[in-house]
Structures are given as structure tokens and as C-alpha cells.
Design an enzyme around this catalytic site. Sequence first.
Site, PDB file in Angstrom:
ATOM      1  N   CYS A  52       0.840  -1.199   0.000  1.00  0.00           N
ATOM      2  CA  CYS A  52       0.000   0.000   0.000  1.00  0.00           C
ATOM      3  C   CYS A  52       0.874   1.248   0.000  1.00  0.00           C
ATOM      4  O   CYS A  52       1.841   1.339   0.758  1.00  0.00           O
ATOM      5  CB  CYS A  52      -0.912   0.000   1.219  1.00  0.00           C
ATOM      6  SG  CYS A  52      -2.045   1.404   1.208  1.00  0.00           S
ATOM      7  N   CYS A  56       0.480   4.761   6.914  1.00  0.00           N
ATOM      8  CA  CYS A  56      -0.174   4.592   8.220  1.00  0.00           C
ATOM      9  C   CYS A  56       0.777   3.822   9.151  1.00  0.00           C
ATOM     10  O   CYS A  56       1.157   2.672   8.869  1.00  0.00           O
ATOM     11  CB  CYS A  56      -1.482   3.827   8.061  1.00  0.00           C
ATOM     12  SG  CYS A  56      -2.521   4.493   6.732  1.00  0.00           S
ATOM     13  N   CYS A  59       0.280   0.143  10.267  1.00  0.00           N
ATOM     14  CA  CYS A  59      -0.206  -0.876   9.323  1.00  0.00           C
ATOM     15  C   CYS A  59       0.892  -1.745   8.709  1.00  0.00           C
ATOM     16  O   CYS A  59       1.817  -1.237   8.054  1.00  0.00           O
ATOM     17  CB  CYS A  59      -0.993  -0.220   8.201  1.00  0.00           C
ATOM     18  SG  CYS A  59      -1.802  -1.452   7.149  1.00  0.00           S
ATOM     19  N   CYS A  96     -16.683  -8.886   5.677  1.00  0.00           N
ATOM     20  CA  CYS A  96     -15.999  -7.619   5.371  1.00  0.00           C
ATOM     21  C   CYS A  96     -14.759  -7.883   4.517  1.00  0.00           C
ATOM     22  O   CYS A  96     -13.901  -8.689   4.882  1.00  0.00           O
ATOM     23  CB  CYS A  96     -15.616  -6.944   6.674  1.00  0.00           C
ATOM     24  SG  CYS A  96     -14.754  -5.389   6.420  1.00  0.00           S
ATOM     25  N   CYS A 128     -19.623  -5.862   3.675  1.00  0.00           N
ATOM     26  CA  CYS A 128     -18.923  -4.628   4.002  1.00  0.00           C
ATOM     27  C   CYS A 128     -17.625  -4.618   3.198  1.00  0.00           C
ATOM     28  O   CYS A 128     -17.020  -5.675   2.984  1.00  0.00           O
ATOM     29  CB  CYS A 128     -18.621  -4.604   5.499  1.00  0.00           C
ATOM     30  SG  CYS A 128     -17.649  -3.173   6.015  1.00  0.00           S
ATOM     31  N   CYS A 188     -19.457   2.470   8.413  1.00  0.00           N
ATOM     32  CA  CYS A 188     -18.715   1.797   9.473  1.00  0.00           C
ATOM     33  C   CYS A 188     -17.464   2.639   9.690  1.00  0.00           C
ATOM     34  O   CYS A 188     -16.619   2.744   8.794  1.00  0.00           O
ATOM     35  CB  CYS A 188     -18.349   0.376   9.035  1.00  0.00           C
ATOM     36  SG  CYS A 188     -17.263  -0.460  10.212  1.00  0.00           S
ATOM     37  N   ARG A 260     -18.104  -2.339  17.791  1.00  0.00           N
ATOM     38  CA  ARG A 260     -17.395  -3.596  17.534  1.00  0.00           C
ATOM     39  C   ARG A 260     -16.073  -3.671  18.292  1.00  0.00           C
ATOM     40  O   ARG A 260     -15.226  -2.778  18.142  1.00  0.00           O
ATOM     41  CB  ARG A 260     -17.142  -3.760  16.027  1.00  0.00           C
ATOM     42  CG  ARG A 260     -18.436  -3.665  15.223  1.00  0.00           C
ATOM     43  CD  ARG A 260     -18.261  -4.026  13.762  1.00  0.00           C
ATOM     44  NE  ARG A 260     -19.449  -3.646  13.009  1.00  0.00           N
ATOM     45  CZ  ARG A 260     -20.521  -4.412  12.816  1.00  0.00           C
ATOM     46  NH1 ARG A 260     -20.564  -5.636  13.281  1.00  0.00           N
ATOM     47  NH2 ARG A 260     -21.563  -3.961  12.137  1.00  0.00           N
TER      48      ARG A 260
HETATM   49  N1  SAM Z   1      -6.678   0.643   2.994  1.00  0.00           N
HETATM   50  C1  SAM Z   1      -7.975   0.904   3.470  1.00  0.00           C
HETATM   51  C2  SAM Z   1      -8.021   2.002   4.502  1.00  0.00           C
HETATM   52  O1  SAM Z   1      -7.017   2.270   5.128  1.00  0.00           O
HETATM   53  O2  SAM Z   1      -9.093   2.572   4.671  1.00  0.00           O
HETATM   54  C3  SAM Z   1      -8.659  -0.327   4.033  1.00  0.00           C
HETATM   55  C4  SAM Z   1      -7.888  -1.364   4.821  1.00  0.00           C
HETATM   56  S1  SAM Z   1      -7.193  -0.794   6.383  1.00  0.00           S
HETATM   57  C5  SAM Z   1      -6.129  -2.130   6.786  1.00  0.00           C
HETATM   58  C6  SAM Z   1      -8.564  -0.862   7.510  1.00  0.00           C
HETATM   59  C7  SAM Z   1      -8.358  -0.402   8.930  1.00  0.00           C
HETATM   60  O3  SAM Z   1      -7.673  -1.397   9.665  1.00  0.00           O
HETATM   61  C8  SAM Z   1      -7.538   0.840   9.161  1.00  0.00           C
HETATM   62  O4  SAM Z   1      -8.277   2.008   8.979  1.00  0.00           O
HETATM   63  C9  SAM Z   1      -7.124   0.699  10.605  1.00  0.00           C
HETATM   64  O5  SAM Z   1      -8.044   1.371  11.438  1.00  0.00           O
HETATM   65  C10 SAM Z   1      -7.180  -0.813  10.845  1.00  0.00           C
HETATM   66  N2  SAM Z   1      -5.848  -1.366  11.137  1.00  0.00           N
HETATM   67  C11 SAM Z   1      -4.836  -1.551  10.271  1.00  0.00           C
HETATM   68  N3  SAM Z   1      -3.747  -2.056  10.880  1.00  0.00           N
HETATM   69  C12 SAM Z   1      -4.069  -2.197  12.191  1.00  0.00           C
HETATM   70  C13 SAM Z   1      -3.355  -2.652  13.326  1.00  0.00           C
HETATM   71  N4  SAM Z   1      -2.098  -3.048  13.252  1.00  0.00           N
HETATM   72  N5  SAM Z   1      -3.990  -2.665  14.527  1.00  0.00           N
HETATM   73  C14 SAM Z   1      -5.282  -2.255  14.606  1.00  0.00           C
HETATM   74  N6  SAM Z   1      -6.005  -1.812  13.562  1.00  0.00           N
HETATM   75  C15 SAM Z   1      -5.406  -1.771  12.366  1.00  0.00           C
HETATM   76  C1  DTB Z   2     -11.469  -2.288  11.446  1.00  0.00           C
HETATM   77  O1  DTB Z   2     -11.717  -1.249  12.088  1.00  0.00           O
HETATM   78  N1  DTB Z   2     -10.698  -3.266  11.891  1.00  0.00           N
HETATM   79  C2  DTB Z   2     -10.540  -4.296  10.862  1.00  0.00           C
HETATM   80  C3  DTB Z   2     -11.550  -3.837   9.787  1.00  0.00           C
HETATM   81  N2  DTB Z   2     -11.944  -2.541  10.244  1.00  0.00           N
HETATM   82  C4  DTB Z   2     -11.157  -3.793   8.379  1.00  0.00           C
HETATM   83  C5  DTB Z   2      -9.138  -4.437  10.403  1.00  0.00           C
HETATM   84  C6  DTB Z   2      -8.164  -4.761  11.540  1.00  0.00           C
HETATM   85  C7  DTB Z   2      -6.849  -5.007  10.938  1.00  0.00           C
HETATM   86  C8  DTB Z   2      -5.809  -5.433  11.935  1.00  0.00           C
HETATM   87  C9  DTB Z   2      -4.473  -5.597  11.329  1.00  0.00           C
HETATM   88  C10 DTB Z   2      -4.368  -6.695  10.319  1.00  0.00           C
HETATM   89  O2  DTB Z   2      -4.871  -7.818  10.546  1.00  0.00           O
HETATM   90  O3  DTB Z   2      -3.744  -6.480   9.281  1.00  0.00           O
HETATM   91 FE1  SF4 Z   3      -2.847   1.200   3.320  1.00  0.00          FE
HETATM   92 FE2  SF4 Z   3      -2.818   0.017   5.698  1.00  0.00          FE
HETATM   93 FE3  SF4 Z   3      -3.117   2.659   5.543  1.00  0.00          FE
HETATM   94 FE4  SF4 Z   3      -5.129   1.027   4.694  1.00  0.00          FE
HETATM   95  S1  SF4 Z   3      -4.370   1.240   6.770  1.00  0.00           S
HETATM   96  S2  SF4 Z   3      -4.320   2.858   3.654  1.00  0.00           S
HETATM   97  S3  SF4 Z   3      -3.909  -0.694   3.900  1.00  0.00           S
HETATM   98  S4  SF4 Z   3      -1.277   1.492   4.894  1.00  0.00           S
END
Ligand code: SAM
Ligand code: DTB
Ligand code: SF4
Length: 323
Positions: A52, A56, A59, A96, A128, A188, A260
Site C-alpha cells: 500500500c 499509516c 499498518c 468484510c 462490508c 462503518c 465492535r
Molecule cells: N486501505 C484501506 C483504509 O485504510 O481505509 C482499508 C484497509 S485498512 C487495513 C482498515 C483499517 O484497519 C484501518 O483504517 C485501521 O483502522 C485498521 N488497522 C490496520 N492495521 C491495524 C493494526 N495493526 N492494529 C489495529 N487496527 C489496524
Molecule cells: C477495522 O476497524 N478493523 C478491521 C476492519 N476494520 C477492516 C481491520 C483490523 C486489521 C488489523 C491488522 C491486520 O490484521 O492487518
Molecule cells: Fe494502506 Fe494500511 Fe493505511 Fe489502509 S491502513 S491505507 S492498507 S497502509
Amino acid sequence: MLRHDWSREEIRQIHDLPLPALLYRAQTAHRAFHDPDAVQGCALLSIKTGNCPEDCAYCPQSAHYKTDVEGETLLSVEQTLDRARQAKVGGATRFCMGAAWRDAPLGAEFDRVIEMVRGVRALGLEACCTLGMLSQDQADRLAEAGLTAYNHNLDTSPEFYGEIITTRTYQERLDTLDRVRRSGVTVCCGGIIGMGEGVEDRLGLLHQLARQNPHPESVPINSLVRVPGTPLAEAPAVSALDFARVIATARILMPSSIVRLSAGRLELSEEGQALCFLAGANSVFLGERLLTTPNPNEDEDGQLLAKLGMRLCSEPLTAAPSP
Ligand code: SAM
Ligand code: DTB
Ligand code: SF4
């Protein structure tokens, strides 16, 4: 009964209540709108993993950090629907689909996602998606395909956001949320605690969510899953008490929404999870994987709910957008 004009100070007073008073208020709010013994099971699938362009800091899928996540291109419709069928057998009523995109693509890939949405809905599951930023046309096409909800998290307060993400703005997140709202798909939207933010930032996030009118129908509260290689790998753990306080405050501010208990359950004891349910959480992710990180398995969750005398909802929950 639903308010959209909460002040930051009112939110602080709720969040900082003595725990018995906080839980009492949360339970009262919860019981006015929901069955307190039932939780919705949702399943997550990463339909497009890794690489990506966003930065973030939490992430593991960001291309900016070196983690163990292996990038994958968009799954096929059949692979996705196989997983949705398995999720349904496992007790989920909502499926989702998450993609590591900055914004949803145009063309064949988006058409494929549309087919996935149609297929998931045809199984009788809520569908979702979380695909990054959307144009109005994309939101409208997802609505037309029957998408139940679009996940797009604000993650934290506007003030702390810049410490976590520099490649897009808070306002861009709010703009996508507006487009989703206009399309008729339910919203959501939630965030993450444990990223080094202060209590003030948790209140700021809750304020942003609770001032939306209507409230997001679904509010995921994640605690950071600390992944080696990401800048937040060594962040201090969140206590169950802090997690439950944020959940209880969300429940009081947005009583009709589904709150949630999302990422971070593996670090909670059974008692910690129970506290979060008492605070008004009424949904969990089922299955041993979130998007890329581990989650309690079906047996563990079955045992936990049995010990608590709770159960999974047997029917989808989200009918119409909230008032
Ligand atoms: N790329 C899209 C976005 O950022 O909107 C969708 C996928 S992103 C992985 C979805 C959500 O997962 C993020 O907004 C974040 O709140 C959550 N997330 C990602 N990594 C995480 C982590 N290590 N711990 C907790 N929540 C996480
Ligand atoms: C949300 O708030 N939590 C979920 C879902 N929306 C998409 C994602 C959590 C991701 C946790 C890190 C991972 O498994 O990569
Ligand atoms: Fe990309 Fe992860 Fe950020 Fe979603 S949360 S925009 S997958 S870096």
C-alpha cells in the site's frame, strides 16, 4: 434520544466517570437499543494484500515498512465467495472485504469487487468493504450492488492524525465518509487506541464520530496490533480497562450503533473481553485471522461466549441507515 451535539467536555466527563457509573450508563444505553446477550459475528478477508502506498504507522501492509506481509494481487470472485461461505458456516452474518489501496481502483478490478459484493449478498450475508478512498460514482455503484456498509476509519483525533499518517488528510477521510453516506450505504467508522495517543485524542476521535448525523451505524474500536517492522511495533500495550472505557463512552454517545470489539482481542484475557461486552460492545470478528494478523479461533470464541451465557446473533443486524 440520539444526540449529535455532544461537546468535548461532556465526552470527557462520561469517559472519566468512576467505572461502576460508566458501566451502568453504558448498559442502560445498550439495553435501550440492543439485546445485551447477543453479539454479531463478522468475518474479515483481505482481498488485496500489502504494497500500500500510504504510510499509516500502525499498518503492516504499508509499502513504507518492512514487515512479514507478502503482497498479493486481488483475489478472484470464487476465492472470495468460498471464504464467505465458510464464514457463514462459522456463524458470521457479516462479511468484510479489505483491500490495501489508497483509493479504490477503476476498471476491471473494481468490477470484480462489485461481483464479490453481489455474491456475498446472495449468500444472505451483510457485505462490508474497505477499499480506501472512493469517488461518488464508486460509492453509488457499490450501493447499487447491494453493499451493506463501507468501512473507513478516522483512526484518531484530528490533532494526532498527522503523527500517524502523512500521505492523506483527515478531511479526505471525512469526504469519503460523506460520499458513502450520500450513496445510501451504511457507514462503518471507528479508530484505534494504543498508538501513543493521549486520552484527549481518544475523546477527539469519539467526538468526531458522535457529531456525525446520522451516527455511523457501525463503530469498530481497535486496539493496536503491534506488528514488527512498523513504526509502532514497540508502542505500550493498552489495558483492558482503557479499552472498555473507550467502548463504554462510544456506546453512551452512539447508543443505536453497533460497537465492535475489533482488533486486539488476542491480547485481552477472557475477563477483559467480558468487560468490553459489559461496556456495550456487541460485535466481534470471528476466525483466526483479521486481515493479516491473528485473532482468536472459532473454538476459543465459542467457549468464551458459552462461559458468559452469550450467543452469536443468528440474523443480520443492519437493516436501514440509523435515524
Ligand atoms: N486501505 C484501506 C483504509 O485504510 O481505509 C482499508 C484497509 S485498512 C487495513 C482498515 C483499517 O484497519 C484501518 O483504517 C485501521 O483502522 C485498521 N488497522 C490496520 N492495521 C491495524 C493494526 N495493526 N492494529 C489495529 N487496527 C489496524
Ligand atoms: C477495522 O476497524 N478493523 C478491521 C476492519 N476494520 C477492516 C481491520 C483490523 C486489521 C488489523 C491488522 C491486520 O490484521 O492487518
Ligand atoms: Fe494502506 Fe494500511 Fe493505511 Fe489502509 S491502513 S491505507 S492498507 S497502509
